[in-house]
Motif scaffolding. Sequence first.
Motif, short mmCIF file in Angstrom:
data_model
loop_
_atom_site.label_atom_id
_atom_site.label_comp_id
_atom_site.label_asym_id
_atom_site.label_seq_id
_atom_site.Cartn_x
_atom_site.Cartn_y
_atom_site.Cartn_z
N ALA A 1 3.24 16.75 18.46
CA ALA A 1 4.25 17.91 18.80
C ALA A 1 3.64 19.17 19.11
CB ALA A 1 5.12 17.85 17.49
N SER A 2 4.55 19.96 20.12
CA SER A 2 4.07 21.09 20.40
C SER A 2 4.24 22.35 19.40
CB SER A 2 5.13 21.60 21.52
OG SER A 2 6.32 21.77 21.06
N ILE A 3 3.45 23.23 19.56
CA ILE A 3 3.43 24.43 18.54
C ILE A 3 4.85 24.95 18.19
CG2 ILE A 3 2.54 26.73 17.95
CD1 ILE A 3 0.48 24.40 17.64
N LEU B 1 -0.80 27.55 15.67
CA LEU B 1 0.31 27.87 15.17
C LEU B 1 0.55 29.21 14.26
CD1 LEU B 1 3.21 26.92 14.30
CD2 LEU B 1 2.27 25.62 12.42
N GLU B 2 -0.46 29.53 13.75
CA GLU B 2 -0.62 30.67 12.92
C GLU B 2 -0.81 31.76 13.87
OE1 GLU B 2 -3.65 30.27 9.87
OE2 GLU B 2 -2.18 28.80 8.82
N LEU B 3 -1.80 31.61 14.89
CA LEU B 3 -1.93 32.70 15.84
C LEU B 3 -0.62 33.02 16.69
CD1 LEU B 3 -4.21 34.25 17.02
CD2 LEU B 3 -4.29 32.52 18.66
N THR C 1 -11.34 26.09 5.62
CA THR C 1 -9.90 26.72 4.95
C THR C 1 -8.81 25.92 5.65
OG1 THR C 1 -10.71 28.93 4.64
CG2 THR C 1 -8.44 28.68 5.29
N PHE C 2 -9.00 25.41 6.91
CA PHE C 2 -7.82 24.86 7.69
C PHE C 2 -8.00 23.16 7.11
CE2 PHE C 2 -8.57 28.12 10.51
CZ PHE C 2 -7.33 28.47 10.84
N TRP D 1 -7.49 22.86 15.12
CA TRP D 1 -7.31 23.85 16.13
C TRP D 1 -5.73 24.11 16.35
CZ3 TRP D 1 -9.39 27.67 18.56
CH2 TRP D 1 -8.74 28.03 19.89
N ARG D 2 -4.98 23.21 16.13
CA ARG D 2 -3.68 22.96 16.46
C ARG D 2 -2.91 24.18 15.60
NH1 ARG D 2 -0.78 18.83 16.05
NH2 ARG D 2 1.10 19.47 17.42
#
Length: 305
Positions: free
Chosen positions: A4-6, A187-189, A141-142, A182-183
């Motif tokens: 799914a997209s961000i 999202l957080e970025l 962390t991720f 990375w996804r």
Amino acid sequence: MKHASISSFREKARNVLSGQWGTAALLILVSLVLMYVCVAMIYSFLFGAVYLTQLTGRTSSGLIIFLLIVYVALIIFMQILMASINFVHFNWYITGKIPNVLDAFPFAFKHAWGIFKLGFLIGLFTALWSLLFYIPGIIKTFSYSQGFYIYFERLNNGENPKEIRVMDCITQSRKLMNGQKWRLFLLELSFIGWGLLAILTLGIGMLWLLPYILMAQVAFYVGLKGSPENKTEPLMDNLNGNGATKSGNPIPEDSKNLVGEPIKAYPSVENSLYEEVMGTNNQSPRPHVNWVIWVVGGVVTILVV
């Protein structure tokens, strides 16, 4: 759902929060006030110790130990409180039931030990990986980011908290995040613009931004767990016959198939270290040293992190 997209995670978060932004902001406000009180207490004790040292001209070892105990206790309290706020948002997304502002506190008191153990291990492993020039620690962390959601889900599924192994939650988090780090980073970025705007409001905007971020993170987790190959029965226990909660709020479509798949540990640095320290690596458990490990390790982790 894993692809799914961000923007779709953010959209689902907005849909859940729609019409309830005031409740979400109030929930964050209460938690931030409590954390501020904890930080204020830490600095008050610290400045008091400095003043007493200057006044007497000597340093008391008893005072240092007392300050350390207070510092560790307050840090642990803030960790448990933050996890409990996360649980409230998790349940809000899954059930669609609008929470009470004080819902986090009964959960915090009831499951404080499990939250502490999970947070401690995540912090410890992250700190150890960070010793390798920080980058591995950031990656881990991720990897561990879904551990608390898995713990929450298993509690919602009716599992006995005493039977939930926190290492299982960490293990499944790593499995879920394979190829997904990375996804989550993107999202957080994607909230960085809103973060800058919130700063311009002297931080007041954070009262609305933080629940938005927390809810989007829950949507991300549900997306990972809600893929077709993992579908089983829903975990919600307060649905009516129309696919909504008793409060009348619709259930996000992807959360209707949220599951708790069996967790199988596989060889890893974290599992090997945990089993060796806890005495479960083909040996009989050593309960008489477990409490020492938790206390000493907890202090070291808090100081390092």
